[in-house]
Design a protein around this motif. Structure first.
Motif, mmCIF file in Angstrom:
data_model
loop_
_atom_site.group_PDB
_atom_site.id
_atom_site.type_symbol
_atom_site.label_atom_id
_atom_site.label_comp_id
_atom_site.label_asym_id
_atom_site.label_seq_id
_atom_site.Cartn_x
_atom_site.Cartn_y
_atom_site.Cartn_z
ATOM 1 N N UNK A 1 0.882 -1.001 0.061
ATOM 2 C CA UNK A 1 -0.124 0.038 -0.027
ATOM 3 C C UNK A 1 0.937 1.388 -0.107
ATOM 4 N N UNK A 2 0.946 2.102 -1.209
ATOM 5 C CA UNK A 2 1.649 3.241 -1.179
ATOM 6 C C UNK A 2 1.534 4.141 -0.361
ATOM 7 N N UNK B 1 5.879 1.810 4.772
ATOM 8 C CA UNK B 1 5.970 1.002 3.728
ATOM 9 C C UNK B 1 6.620 1.604 2.446
ATOM 10 N N UNK B 2 6.408 2.628 2.178
ATOM 11 C CA UNK B 2 7.013 3.332 1.108
ATOM 12 C C UNK B 2 8.448 3.646 1.511
ATOM 13 N N UNK B 3 8.870 3.936 2.636
ATOM 14 C CA UNK B 3 10.260 4.293 3.073
ATOM 15 C C UNK B 3 10.888 3.031 3.124
ATOM 16 N N UNK B 4 10.330 1.845 3.444
ATOM 17 C CA UNK B 4 11.399 0.551 3.502
ATOM 18 C C UNK B 4 11.587 0.136 2.017
ATOM 19 N N UNK B 5 10.816 0.590 1.162
ATOM 20 C CA UNK B 5 10.914 0.099 -0.348
ATOM 21 C C UNK B 5 12.121 1.017 -0.710
ATOM 22 N N UNK B 6 12.114 2.418 -0.651
ATOM 23 C CA UNK B 6 13.219 3.186 -0.997
ATOM 24 C C UNK B 6 14.534 2.697 -0.201
ATOM 25 N N UNK C 1 8.590 -0.357 -7.340
ATOM 26 C CA UNK C 1 7.929 -1.502 -7.295
ATOM 27 C C UNK C 1 6.479 -1.426 -6.440
ATOM 28 N N UNK C 2 5.677 -0.557 -6.515
ATOM 29 C CA UNK C 2 4.522 -0.309 -5.746
ATOM 30 C C UNK C 2 3.101 -0.750 -6.476
ATOM 31 N N UNK C 3 2.960 -1.967 -5.952
ATOM 32 C CA UNK C 3 1.354 -2.140 -6.679
ATOM 33 C C UNK C 3 1.442 -2.235 -8.164
ATOM 34 N N UNK D 1 0.418 -3.947 5.139
ATOM 35 C CA UNK D 1 -0.719 -3.568 4.777
ATOM 36 C C UNK D 1 -0.481 -3.758 3.143
ATOM 37 N N UNK D 2 -0.838 -4.827 2.705
ATOM 38 C CA UNK D 2 -1.017 -5.127 1.190
ATOM 39 C C UNK D 2 -2.280 -4.725 0.590
#
Length: 245
Positions: free
Chosen positions: A139-140, A145-150, A157-159, A234-235
């Motif tokens: 969930x962007x 969540x966005x920060x761990x992807x960064x 690669x978000x959704x 949170x997917x």
């Protein structure tokens, strides 16, 4: 690189089956809504992998599961012996014309040659049947969540990497999109194990992959949401649905 990534999953088939999340039940119900009233449903799980979608479909009808990777197909057969598991691809589906009510694609549409796959899917579908592509993604809108992807270097690669529409084709109506919450309980190490089954990780150099995972661990250790043990990831399950004309 795309072909290499598409062929990378077999080496991690057991881990894929263990760590990849299931799909939201509401998303599957949404996908099948136009055909659910039919007396007996015959469903096709296309590019079925290890059967992350197959199990849920078996609770709704009879299932043919088609998968091109031998290791993934073997894992699927071991987990769901009651399914009719077959070797095949989206561009060459081993079922007769007009024989299924729905074709569902979990986490795989972006690997298909759409110009060849769409007419082949139309061939096997009954009139009014469903083509539905499903993706589980982060969930962007959730900041950590966005920060761990960064932190991992995978922020893009978000959704639903391939977008939330399928290509137009004269045999199908327009795309319809819906999104369904799909939270899962996990830990940092289980999250890392899940990330290790993604194609970017499977084809990365070992040092690059481990460096990305180290950054994820370090970041999540700083967050109150994730630093105390088990936490909720949170997917969202996205569904793109088309109807066979």
């Amino acid at each position: 690189m795309t072909a290499s990534r598409a062929r990378s999953f077999g080496a991690a088939a057991a881990e894929y089956a263990r760590y990849r999340p299931e799909y939201a039940e509401a998303a599957i119900d949404r996908a099948l809504e136009p055909v659910v009233a039919r007396p007996t449903l015959r469903l096709l799980d296309l590019a079925a992998g290890t059967g992350k979608l197959t199990g849920a479909l078996l609770r709704r009808g009879s299932v043919i599961a088609v998968e091109p990777d031998p290791a993934m197909l073997a894992e699927l057969r071991a987990r769901f012996p009651e399914s009719d598991a077959r070797d095949g691809s989206a561009e060459s589906i081993p079922v007769p014309a007009g024989s299924v009510d729905a074709v569902l694609v979990g986490q795989a549409w972006h690997w298909f040659d759409a110009q060849r796959a769409l007419p082949e899917i139309a061939r096997v579908l009954r009139p009014g049947g469903v083509l539905a592509a499903l993706w589980n993604g982060d969930d962007p809108d959730v900041e950590w969540v966005a920060r761990y992807r960064e932190a991992a270097g995978i922020a893009s690669r978000l959704r639903a990497d391939a977008g939330l529409r399928l290509p137009e084709h004269p045999d199908f109506g327009p795309s319809e999109h819906s999104a369904h919450p799909n939270p899962v309980r996990t830990t940092v190490e289980s999250l890392i194990a899940m990330l290790a089954t993604h194609s970017w990780s499977l084809v990365a150099e070992p040092a690059e992959r481990e460096a990305a995972f180290a950054r994820v661990r370090a970041y999540l250790a700083t967050r109150p949401e994730t630093s105390a043990g088990e936490f909720e990831l949170p997917l969202v399950t996205d569904v793109v649905r088309l109807l066979r004309r």
